[in-house]
Design an enzyme around this catalytic site. Structure first.
Site, PDB file in Angstrom:
ATOM      1  N   LYS A 234      10.253  73.378 101.792  1.00 45.17           N
ATOM      2  CA  LYS A 234       9.788  74.690 101.522  1.00 45.17           C
ATOM      3  C   LYS A 234      10.962  75.638 100.984  1.00 45.17           C
ATOM      4  O   LYS A 234      10.749  76.701 100.419  1.00 45.17           O
ATOM      5  CB  LYS A 234       9.311  75.567 102.579  1.00 45.17           C
ATOM      6  CG  LYS A 234       8.176  74.959 103.276  1.00 45.17           C
ATOM      7  CD  LYS A 234       7.236  75.903 104.356  1.00 45.17           C
ATOM      8  CE  LYS A 234       5.780  75.197 104.501  1.00 45.17           C
ATOM      9  NZ  LYS A 234       5.573  74.786 105.776  1.00 45.17           N
TER      10      LYS A 234
HETATM   11  N1  GLU Z   1       0.235  71.989 109.652  1.00 49.38           N
HETATM   12  C1  GLU Z   1       0.886  70.904 109.281  1.00 49.38           C
HETATM   13  C2  GLU Z   1       2.161  71.055 108.569  1.00 49.38           C
HETATM   14  O1  GLU Z   1       1.813  71.849 107.711  1.00 49.38           O
HETATM   15  C3  GLU Z   1       0.116  69.859 108.901  1.00 49.38           C
HETATM   16  C4  GLU Z   1      -0.911  69.327 109.890  1.00 49.38           C
HETATM   17  C5  GLU Z   1      -1.430  67.937 109.487  1.00 49.38           C
HETATM   18  O2  GLU Z   1      -1.980  68.013 108.189  1.00 49.38           O
HETATM   19  O3  GLU Z   1      -1.761  67.256 110.423  1.00 49.38           O
HETATM   20  O4  GLU Z   1       2.941  70.212 108.245  1.00 49.38           O
END
Ligand code: GLU
Length: 320
Positions: free
Chosen positions: A252
């Site tokens: 990020k």
């Molecule tokens: N929220 C998680 C992330 O942004 C990904 C969740 C998932 O795809 O299992 O890394």
């Protein structure tokens, strides 16, 4: 029964090319099989999440041509689609795990955990494997530690091997015990990603989880939760990560490769998709292409678990 897939970003930053590739793959998988595609905002870690990022992520997906059948802005039968509004479900799951004797309080301090980190335990998406220090405390020991510290809650991993068929990498085998007991609720009251994602994928009827390879070793942990809660697990696929030319995985922090900044630089969604499609082999021509034109070309990159590199040539072509 219709297949159901999802993209589940954490709104702690902007989406970059790597996230776009995961979202696109999950979207194409569902669009190709006539399934349903959901968007879920994984804002369970409130201090790290910002509503503005969630809004920007949705704008970025729509800019790319990725839409969703259920989710924020759309609603749907499993609303709300924001994890911060679903905490009662995670608490109920903890009650079940507690009744089944599958969780225990952990009083280890940050510094104790840091000393474990320097010991030679395998690294994983959860950090170093927790060696179970608090698993066998007596009731008296727990009571005396509880006077000084609010515990986190850990899930007891099964000892046996956890085996699953990954849609990209094939048969995966993990030693449950070596992964270590992981946190389901932090001492500050925040539910863990592993718990929330499992509860939501099950509650929302997800049949196909497709996500980045950085979460590959989360899958055996989530499978153990499905098993402990008596829930049917989905099929899992983990797509390669996108790396820069030097093989370094995008994060990020790589601002120049976020969708928002590419867009500001005048890059069109069709060029970005064209670069991704050419790099993955979904298209044999390097040419601008729209998301819906990739639906028939999509294939799951079987047994390709190496990072995909976005080369300088590709970046120059993008900004053409
Ligand atoms: N929220 C998680 C992330 O942004 C990904 C969740 C998932 O795809 O299992 O890394």
């Amino acid at each position: 029964m219709k297949r159901r897939g999802r993209f589940a970003p954490t709104p702690s930053g902007l989406l970059h090319i790597g996230n776009a590739f995961s979202a696109l793959s999950a979207w194409l998988q569902m669009r190709q099989c006539g399934g349903e595609f959901l968007l879920r905002i994984e804002d369970i870690d409130k201090p790290r999440s910002r509503p503005a990022f969630a809004e920007q992520q949705q704008d970025d997906l729509l800019w790319l041509g990725i839409d969703w059948d259920e989710g924020p802005r759309m609603g749907g039968p499993f609303a709300p689609y924001e994890q911060s509004k679903r905490e009662h479900l995670y608490e109920a799951a903890l009650d079940t795990l507690r009744e089944k004797g599958r969780i225990y309080p952990c009083y280890c301090s940050r510094s104790e955990l840091a000393s474990i980190a320097s010991a030679p335990h395998g690294l994983s998406s959860e950090g170093p494997a927790y060696p179970g220090l608090c698993r066998h405390l007596t009731a008296e020991e727990r009571a005396s530690k509880a006077e000084k510290k609010t515990p986190s809650l850990r899930f007891i991993m099964p000892e046996e091997a956890i085996v699953f068929e990954d849609g990209v990498s094939g048969t995966m085998r993990y030693d449950g015990e070596a992964l270590g007991d992981f946190i389901v609720k932090r001492a500050d009251g925040i539910f863990s990603y592993q718990l929330a994602v499992t509860i939501d994928d099950a509650a929302m009827g997800i049949t196909d989880v497709l996500r980045g390879a950085d979460l590959l070793d989360s899958t055996p942990r989530q499978l153990a939760l499905y098993e402990a809660l008596g829930l049917a697990p989905p099929a899992f696929s983990h797509v390669p990560l996108i790396a820069d030319e030097h093989g370094k995985r995008l994060s990020k922090r790589d601002k120049s490769l976020t969708l928002a900044s590419l867009r500001e630089d005048g890059v069109s969604p069709e060029r970005l998709l064209g670069a991704i499609a050419y790099t993955t082999g979904w298209s044999d021509q390097l040419e601008p292409i729209a998301a819906h034109e990739l639906i028939s070309a999509y294939h799951p990159l079987c047994c390709n678990d190496k990072p995909i590199a976005i080369t300088q040539r590709m970046l120059d072509w993008l900004r053409h």
